[in-house]
Structures are given as structure tokens and as C-alpha cells.
Enzyme design. Structure first.
Site, PDB file in Angstrom:
ATOM      1  N   TYR A 276      -1.318  -0.334  10.122  1.00 30.16           N
ATOM      2  CA  TYR A 276      -0.937  -0.298   9.176  1.00 30.16           C
ATOM      3  C   TYR A 276       0.237  -0.360   8.530  1.00 30.16           C
ATOM      4  O   TYR A 276       0.713  -0.825   7.280  1.00 30.16           O
ATOM      5  CB  TYR A 276      -2.850  -0.113   7.995  1.00 30.16           C
ATOM      6  CG  TYR A 276      -2.922  -0.195   7.148  1.00 30.16           C
ATOM      7  CD1 TYR A 276      -3.488  -1.849   6.522  1.00 30.16           C
ATOM      8  CD2 TYR A 276      -3.100   0.677   5.677  1.00 30.16           C
ATOM      9  CE1 TYR A 276      -3.385  -2.475   5.399  1.00 30.16           C
ATOM     10  CE2 TYR A 276      -3.001   0.133   4.738  1.00 30.16           C
ATOM     11  CZ  TYR A 276      -4.010  -1.367   4.186  1.00 30.16           C
ATOM     12  OH  TYR A 276      -4.008  -1.242   3.265  1.00 30.16           O
TER      13      TYR A 276
ATOM     14  N   SER B 203       0.488  -1.604   0.033  1.00 33.69           N
ATOM     15  CA  SER B 203      -0.183   0.189   0.258  1.00 33.69           C
ATOM     16  C   SER B 203       0.749   1.536   0.296  1.00 33.69           C
ATOM     17  O   SER B 203       2.026   1.013   0.445  1.00 33.69           O
ATOM     18  CB  SER B 203      -0.647   0.123   1.033  1.00 33.69           C
ATOM     19  OG  SER B 203      -0.873   1.356   1.586  1.00 33.69           O
TER      20      SER B 203
END
Ligand SMILES: NC(=O)c1ccc[n+]([C@@H]2O[C@H](COP(=O)([O-])OP(=O)(O)OC[C@H]3O[C@@H](n4cnc5c(N)ncnc54)[C@H](OP(=O)(O)O)[C@@H]3O)[C@@H](O)[C@H]2O)c1
Length: 255
Positions: free
Chosen positions: A148, A138
């Protein structure tokens, strides 16, 4: 004819990989937890594209389930030519939360499983002298927005390291770094996306086409779309303290 194994192949980016690859005639092995959705997806793809679709119900948070997928990747009778390690989810829990189990769960699915599947696929593909591993990372990995970000920074660095280890073996490794993509991801993580400008949303199908093109071109890091390429180049050149301030502002808006 090639065979691709996709984790999280029933929704969002994984489903877009499944449809695109089936559309070009690849056979598929789809992995996810929800057996009904896997069966639905398999029926749709078989009917529409006349490809073979194997389904494996597995929870990648369970080490024994990951071992089963690794064994499937190691098969020499039914070789896997392309691994897409895609299954994942958002993590909103604060790093200082008393209960760190959501973080541990995320690490199991988005780090441990990616590592174990990459090792199995890398060994089998190196032996055959061909194959591709795509790990879905990501653009959040270039920022500092909680666990994350930390996990996706690992996925990108790991993919580059795996590419180095397999350099010259005929095996390609790609870290796909998408920006915001319209999928079930945000609803599942209960993320507020109302402040994200329209132009930052990417289409999953176009993202997959761009990633496969990058893989064919031998790119190790794939950042689909011009806007995210520009944004990530800016991120790379910003002082870390500025990047941290931007990350803080973005994180507070999403809660
Ligand atoms: N959407 C975005 O904006 C965005 C941006 C950058 C990166 N990404 C990354 O893209 C990847 C795919 O996300 P998405 O946006 O497509 O999300 P999604 O629409 O929610 O799809 C997630 C997929 O992963 C599967 N999955 C989740 N947990 C699993 C587990 N423990 N074991 C096995 N399968 C599991 C789900 O199926 P089951 O629930 O049936 O298991 C589903 O097929 C993730 O790695 C995510 O971090 C997404």
C-alpha cells in the site's frame, strides 16, 4: 458550470468530494462497482443540489472498464473539468505471501487505472487549456508499510511527474495525501485501528475542502491538516532507517 468525474464516489473521501462539488453547483459523473449505491448517491445529490449526476458502473481492476472511463474523459461534447482518481482500498497481504493476486489487484486499481485515467484526462484538458486532476494518494506513501505504501508513493511521484509534463498547459495536478480518515476503508481491509490516537483521525468533508483550496492555490502536493503537515515534515527529515523502524512498529500494531 463545471463537471467532475469521481472514481469511488459512493463512499468515504469520494462521496465527500461528490457532496462538496455538488454543493457548489458542479455536475458529476460518479464511478464505482455497486450500481445500487451509485443510484442512491445520484438521487440524493440531484434532490439536494439540483445538479446533473451521471453514473457509470465499472470495476477499475478490469482494463476494459477503465478504457470506457478514459473514453468518457476524452469527450469534447461533454467535457470533464475535474478528475478525482480516488477509488482504492487497503492491502494487508504480506509481500512474501505465496498468492500475490491481492497485490496485483491493488496495482490494477490504484496504479494502472490512475495512470490510464490521468493520461486521458491530461490529453483532453491540455487541448482545452484548462482542467484539474486530483489523484488520491496517502501519507502512507511517505512510509514503508507494505505494498500500500509502495503504491501510494507511486501515486505521489506520478502526480508530480504529470504536473511537470502539463506545466504551463493550464492543467493542474494534485496528489492528495490524507492521513487517517474515518471511512469504510479500514473495515473493508479488516484493519485494526484501535491503537490510532483520536487526534490523528481526519474528517472527510474538511479534508476535501482543504484539498480543493490547495488545488486552487496551485499546490501539487496537498497534505490536509496542520498535524499531518508537521508529521510529514518530520518524516521527510528522519533518517530512512528510523522511518523503516517506525513503519515496522506501526505495521505490527495494525495486524
Ligand atoms: N480512509 C483513509 O484513512 C485513507 C487514508 C489515505 C488515503 N486513502 C485513500 O482514499 C481513497 C478512498 O478511500 P476511502 O477511505 O474513501 O475508502 P472507502 O470508504 O472504502 O471508499 C472506496 C470507494 O472506492 C470504490 N472502489 C473500490 N474498489 C473499486 C474498484 N475496483 N472499481 C471501482 N470502484 C472501486 C468503492 O465503491 P464500490 O465498492 O462500489 O466499487 C467506494 O466508492 C483510496 O484511494 C484510499 O487509498 C484513504
Amino acid at each position: 458550470m463545471a463537471t467532475a468525474l469521481i472514481t469511488g464516489g459512493t463512499s468515504g473521501i469520494g462521496a465527500a468530494f461528490a457532496r462538496t462539488l455538488a454543493g457548489r453547483g458542479d455536475d458529476l459523473v460518479l464511478v464505482a462497482r455497486n450500481g445500487d449505491r451509485l443510484a442512491e448517491m445520484a438521487t440524493e445529490l440531484k434532490e439536494r443540489h439540483a445538479v446533473s449526476v451521471e453514473t457509470i458502473v465499472a470495476d477499475l481492476a478490469e482494463r476494459s472498464d477503465v478504457v470506457g472511463i478514459a473514453e468518457r474523459l476524452a469527450s469534447s461534447e461533454q467535457p470533464i473539468d475535474l478528475l478525482v482518481s480516488n477509488a482504492g482500498f487497503g492491502v494487508r497481504t504480506k509481500l512474501t505471501a505465496a498468492d500475490t493476486t491481492p497485490h496485483e489487484h491493488a496495482i490494477d486499481v490504484m496504479i494502472r487505472a490512475v495512470l490510464m485515467l490521468g493520461a486521458a484526462a491530461g490529453r483532453a484538458m491540455r487541448q482545452r487549456g484548462t482542467g484539474t486532476i486530483i489523484n488520491v494518494s496517502s501519507t502512507a506513501g511517505f512510509m514503508t508499510m507494505g505494498n500500500y505504501s509502495a503504491i501510494k508513493a507511486w501515486v505521489t511521484a506520478y502526480s508530480e511527474s504529470l504536473a511537470n509534463e502539463l506545466h504551463g498547459s493550464g492543467v493542474r495536478v494534485v496528489a492528495l495525501c490524507p492521513g487517517w480518515v474515518r471511512t469504510e476503508f479500514h473495515e473493508r481491509a479488516d484493519l485494526n485501528t484501535s491503537s490510532i490516537p483520536q487526534f490523528l483521525w481526519l474528517d472527510a468533508d474538511r479534508l476535501v475542502v482543504a484539498c480543493l483550496k490547495d488545488a486552487d492555490a496551485g499546490k501539487v502536493i496537498s497534505i490536509p491538516s496542520k498535524r499531518y503537515k508537521v508529521l510529514m515534515t518530520i518524516c521527510e527529515h528522519l533518517p530512512h532507517r528510523t522511518l523503516r523502524a517506525v513503519s515496522r512498529a506501526l505495521t505490527s500494531r495494525r495486524r
